[in-house]
Design a protein around this motif. Structure first.
Motif, PDB file in Angstrom:
ATOM      1  N   UNK A  91      -1.717   4.859  12.739  1.00  0.00           N
ATOM      2  CA  UNK A  91      -2.725   5.677  13.417  1.00  0.00           C
ATOM      3  C   UNK A  91      -4.089   5.524  12.748  1.00  0.00           C
ATOM      4  N   UNK A  92      -4.097   5.450  11.429  1.00  0.00           N
ATOM      5  CA  UNK A  92      -5.364   5.256  10.706  1.00  0.00           C
ATOM      6  C   UNK A  92      -5.949   3.887  11.021  1.00  0.00           C
ATOM      7  N   UNK A  93      -5.096   2.860  11.110  1.00  0.00           N
ATOM      8  CA  UNK A  93      -5.573   1.525  11.450  1.00  0.00           C
ATOM      9  C   UNK A  93      -6.215   1.511  12.837  1.00  0.00           C
ATOM     10  N   UNK A  94      -5.603   2.193  13.793  1.00  0.00           N
ATOM     11  CA  UNK A  94      -6.164   2.229  15.148  1.00  0.00           C
ATOM     12  C   UNK A  94      -7.483   2.991  15.180  1.00  0.00           C
ATOM     13  N   UNK A  95      -7.527   4.145  14.512  1.00  0.00           N
ATOM     14  CA  UNK A  95      -8.765   4.927  14.493  1.00  0.00           C
ATOM     15  C   UNK A  95      -9.863   4.177  13.773  1.00  0.00           C
ATOM     16  N   UNK A 149      -6.085  -3.600   3.443  1.00  0.00           N
ATOM     17  CA  UNK A 149      -5.798  -3.568   4.874  1.00  0.00           C
ATOM     18  C   UNK A 149      -4.741  -4.606   5.272  1.00  0.00           C
ATOM     19  N   UNK A 150      -4.939  -5.830   4.880  1.00  0.00           N
ATOM     20  CA  UNK A 150      -4.004  -6.882   5.296  1.00  0.00           C
ATOM     21  C   UNK A 150      -2.613  -6.639   4.739  1.00  0.00           C
ATOM     22  N   UNK A 151      -2.560  -6.262   3.455  1.00  0.00           N
ATOM     23  CA  UNK A 151      -1.259  -5.974   2.854  1.00  0.00           C
ATOM     24  C   UNK A 151      -0.608  -4.770   3.523  1.00  0.00           C
ATOM     25  N   UNK A 152      -1.430  -3.791   3.926  1.00  0.00           N
ATOM     26  CA  UNK A 152      -0.901  -2.604   4.590  1.00  0.00           C
ATOM     27  C   UNK A 152      -0.253  -2.965   5.924  1.00  0.00           C
ATOM     28  N   UNK A 153      -0.870  -3.889   6.651  1.00  0.00           N
ATOM     29  CA  UNK A 153      -0.313  -4.306   7.945  1.00  0.00           C
ATOM     30  C   UNK A 153       0.967  -5.117   7.735  1.00  0.00           C
ATOM     31  N   UNK A 154       0.914  -6.047   6.800  1.00  0.00           N
ATOM     32  CA  UNK A 154       2.064  -6.914   6.574  1.00  0.00           C
ATOM     33  C   UNK A 154       3.262  -6.154   6.017  1.00  0.00           C
ATOM     34  N   UNK A 155       3.034  -5.008   5.389  1.00  0.00           N
ATOM     35  CA  UNK A 155       4.137  -4.246   4.782  1.00  0.00           C
ATOM     36  C   UNK A 155       4.855  -3.353   5.779  1.00  0.00           C
ATOM     37  N   UNK A 156       4.349  -3.245   7.006  1.00  0.00           N
ATOM     38  CA  UNK A 156       4.952  -2.334   7.979  1.00  0.00           C
ATOM     39  C   UNK A 156       6.428  -2.640   8.255  1.00  0.00           C
TER      40      UNK A 156
END
Length: 802
Positions: free
Chosen positions: A680-684, A731-738
């Protein structure tokens, strides 16, 4: 403090003259001369800018008013010279005018008599709050270990209005700036009324006229904290109380939040003067008072003159002098013109305006020294008492700031610029997990922020309805905007949106802050004067004052004398009560188009404009004189140690802060809850601003759906804070860790549906939001989104399980 506030380098102009020539090279001499010339140029720029803006404002404002007056005069002369009405008609007009004006004069004088009588009755009763609502006193500050004259009132809802104990309670703190309490609940469409209509329990922090012996602001702050804790105990099933601070109650609210960051919910600051050095050149003359009237010496002397007590009537007089045409003439002429219908409203307002309250010497001196002269709260240097430095950055609750361009007591910059000086930048706000939302109105005046029906039906109503939404925002700095979409007046429907902002986008940021540098010299001089007064003059002043002489001095204050002379205590006014009854029974109002009435109104407008012109010239002289004294090279050097250049950390440097390092250790940690909040934070973050309907769906998911519903509020805030830092710095690591956080296909599908439900239909999504959504689905191994998610997936799952 913002680096813009600092001049280049301060040079002592006298030191440059007496230094041995061998000690200074030609280059150093040239640099010193250049610096001095630059400072002289700055002084010249500020004085010319102030004079120029005042001249332009005077020309534009009064030029337009003169043209309007001339047009009205021309129309009036045409009416008078018209041959349509005979001489006898003119005589009848004159007779009707004289009768009507005589009757109005009697009714107006009787209204002023009633004001004077109300004044003495109100003071005899201890100046209770002027709330229109009934209330119970649930806590009395005089019974606390450190007694003070504050009390906590619980507002009783009016008939037909029901409040619910499980709803978030509201605590309203009114200003103690010469007046009494109650302005926040002065009308049904006010802060109190808005909260009651929404079903919230409402508490009001009131205060009595006389402070307790030895009372300090530290005692007041402790009492307010005790009140908030009591409210929280009375509503264990509700969220932490909202605390609303009006005007000076706003900085009191910040004191409360900084000293007790664990007890409050959102803090709402309405027209609160926190950054007191700020303002606009060519406006806001009140901020120059300390430099031209003596700084902290004034409250010290007048407190000594009052036997240790400062008379709030002096503060009220300062407010009246801001706009004498309004407060000393137009207010009374409006009463005269509308005395048949407006006398009740006049008396209601004057009951509050004429309630003059007292402050102990330590209270008023702290306010002047630490806030209005020292400007220390915004710089995190204010000390509530020895050993208690107040750090606004410790506040963890959302802060909502309301300001207005029409407010001449608390300018927009005074209400907002503290954000710039408190935090290094918007990144620090996010790092500290803070949510600061500001809202700027175009034209409402200072008191209108608290009592205006239109504001209550618009801004206050929307604030009260979006608090949960604000708490669901990712940490950061936001501007809240309210847009009309349909309907008019009180039936209008509004759409609220939040746009994430940078410090550089705050109102007035681009103007620079060079005009604030001279206030450092004012602070230094004020402290020096205070020390000299305390050592050399104070003992003699205090020895010459007795309790009786202090009371006589208060009685002889011009505002009290004015009310006494027009009260029934004056034998001349006593017959008015009976005479006004006779006049009311035989009332003969004159026609509004009577030429004598029109001529009178023209003269009244001209008289008011004359006062306004004098006021504007006074303000121009006031400001030019201030900068001519305090913007000089010597004064800038004199105040050099009271300015400081704040080093702004880069984003890379902020990575080393403990909060960031701790968050980055958990990039790959967490489960469904952490993953959904991260997405949700990434989208906002991809969108940049968020409409209220999207935030409402987000708030619904995070507050009403499981597994979020079972999470304690504090824990939920910690997760939002941590995930915001992860997105900010990795950011990139946060997305890849999902995929590691959502281990099963079912979890991944459900989480993706939830985060798609929040922004709404695909066709309404911002392209950046849609792109981020599709990337998240790709990382999770899901097909691209092609169909809308209209229903809350978590709610659907819960219903199916039942």
């Amino acid at each position: 403090m913002n680096a813009q506030l600092m001049p280049s380098k301060f040079t002592n102009p006298f030191f440059a003259k007496v230094t041995d020539g061998n000690a200074w090279t030609a280059r150093q001499r040239a640099l010193a001369l250049t610096a001095q010339l630059s400072e002289l140029s700055t002084m010249s720029q500020l004085t010319s800018k102030a004079a120029g803006r005042h001249f332009m404002n005077i020309s534009a404002t009064h030029g337009g008013r003169l043209r309007a007056t001339f047009d009205e005069l021309t129309a009036l002369m045409g009416t008078i010279t018209s041959t349509e009405r005979s001489l006898s008609d003119r005589v009848k007009d004159a007779q009707a005018y004289v009768i009507d004006r005589t009757q109005r004069a009697v009714l107006t004088l009787d209204t002023l008599r009633q004001r004077g009588d109300n004044f003495f009755e109100h003071e005899a009763a201890g100046c209770p709050p002027v709330l229109i609502y009934d209330y119970d006193v649930v806590m009395d500050g005089r019974s606390l270990p450190r007694p003070c004259n504050y009390a906590l009132l619980k507002i009783k809802p009016p008939e037909g209005v029901e409040v619910y104990p499980w709803k978030r309670p509201y605590v309203i703190i009114d200003p103690r700036a010469g007046h009494g309490a109650g302005i926040g609940g002065f009308k049904s469409d006010s802060q109190v009324g808005v909260a009651l209509k929404a079903g919230h329990p409402v508490y009001f922090v009131s205060f009595s006229r006389n402070p307790e012996p030895g009372q300090t602001l530290a005692d007041v702050s402790r009492a307010e904290a005790t009140f908030v804790r009591y409210v929280q105990e009375q509503h264990p099933d509700a969220s932490k109380p909202v605390v609303i601070g009006n005007c000076q109650g706003g900085w009191a609210t910040l004191l409360l939040g900084a000293a007790n960051p664990d007890i409050t919910g959102p803090l709402v600051l309405n027209g609160a003067p926190v950054e007191t050095w700020s303002g606009d050149v060519g406006a806001n003359p009140m901020r120059y008072n300390a430099g031209l009237l003596g700084g902290q010496v004034q409250p010290m002397f007048w407190s000594d003159y009052g036997d240790g007590v400062f008379d709030g009537a002096s503060l009220v007089l300062n407010f009246e002098m801001l706009n004498p045409g309004r407060t000393w003439f137009r207010k009374y002429y409006d009463l005269f013109e509308k005395v048949d219908t407006e006398s009740g409203r006049f008396l209601e307002f004057e009951k509050w305006w004429s309630g003059f309250f007292l402050l102990n010497e330590p209270e008023i001196v702290w306010i002047v020294r630490e806030l209005f002269v020292g400007n220390k709260l915004a710089r995190n240097e204010a000390r509530l008492e020895h050993g208690r430095v107040l750090d606004v950055k410790q506040i963890r609750s959302p802060i909502i700031v309301f300001a207005s361009h029409g407010d001449n007591i608390t300018p927009v910059k005074q209400a907002i610029n503290w954000i710039i000086d408190t935090y290094a930048d918007e990144t620090e706000i996010r790092i500290r997990g803070q949510r600061i939302v500001y809202m700027v109105h175009d034209k409402v005046g200072h008191l209108g922020i608290f009592v205006s029906a239109s504001i209550a039906k618009r801004e206050h109503t929307q604030v009260s309805s979006v608090l949960k939404t604000i708490e669901a925002l990712a940490p950061g700095l936001y501007e809240m905007t309210i847009d009309d979409v349909r309907g008019e007046g009180q039936d209008a429907q509004f759409t609220v949106s939040f746009a994430e902002r940078k410090m550089s986008e705050l109102p007035g940021y681009g103007d620079g802050r060079e005009d604030e540098v001279p206030f450092a010299a004012v602070q230094h001089l004020s402290e020096l004067q205070g020390e000299l007064y305390d050592v050399f003059l104070r003992p003699m002043v205090q020895a010459s004052v007795t309790r009786a002489s202090a009371e006589i001095g208060r009685m002889m204050h011009p505002l009290r004398v004015q009310r006494a002379l027009t009260s029934s205590r004056n034998p001349v006014m006593m017959p008015l009560e009976a005479l006004s009854k006779v006049v009311s029974e035989s009332r003969k109002p004159v026609e509004k188009e009577n030429p004598f009435v029109l001529a009178e109104r023209l003269m009244a407008d001209a008289f008011e404009q004359t006062i306004d012109v004098v006021r504007d010239i006074r303000d121009a002289w006031y400001e030019v004189t201030f900068y001519s004294i305090y913007a000089t090279p010597f004064m800038r050097w004199f105040g050099r140690n009271y300015n400081f250049e704040r080093t702004r950390k880069t984003k890379e440097e902020l990575v080393g802060l403990p909060e960031v390092r701790a968050a980055l250790l958990h990039v790959n940690s967490g489960g469904f809850v952490e993953a959904v909040i991260r997405m949700l934070i990434l989208l906002a973050d991809a969108r940049g601003n968020v409409r209220r309907d999207r935030l409402e769906r987000s708030a619904k998911v995070l507050t009403k759906d499981e597994p979020f519903l079972s999470l304690p509020v504090a824990r939920k805030a910690e997760i939002i804070h941590e995930q915001s830092l992860v997105v900010e710095y990795a950011r990139e690591a946060a997305i890849e860790a999902l995929p590691e956080m959502l281990r099963t296909p079912e979890e991944r599908r459900k989480a993706a549906e939830v985060v798609q439900f929040v922004p709404g239909p695909l066709e309404e999504m911002d392209p950046r939001t849609l792109s981020m959504l599709q990337r998240i689905r790709h990382v999770l191994g899901l097909e691209p989104a092609t169909a809308d998610i209209a229903l809350d997936p978590l709610e659907v799952t819960a219903q199916a399980a039942q």
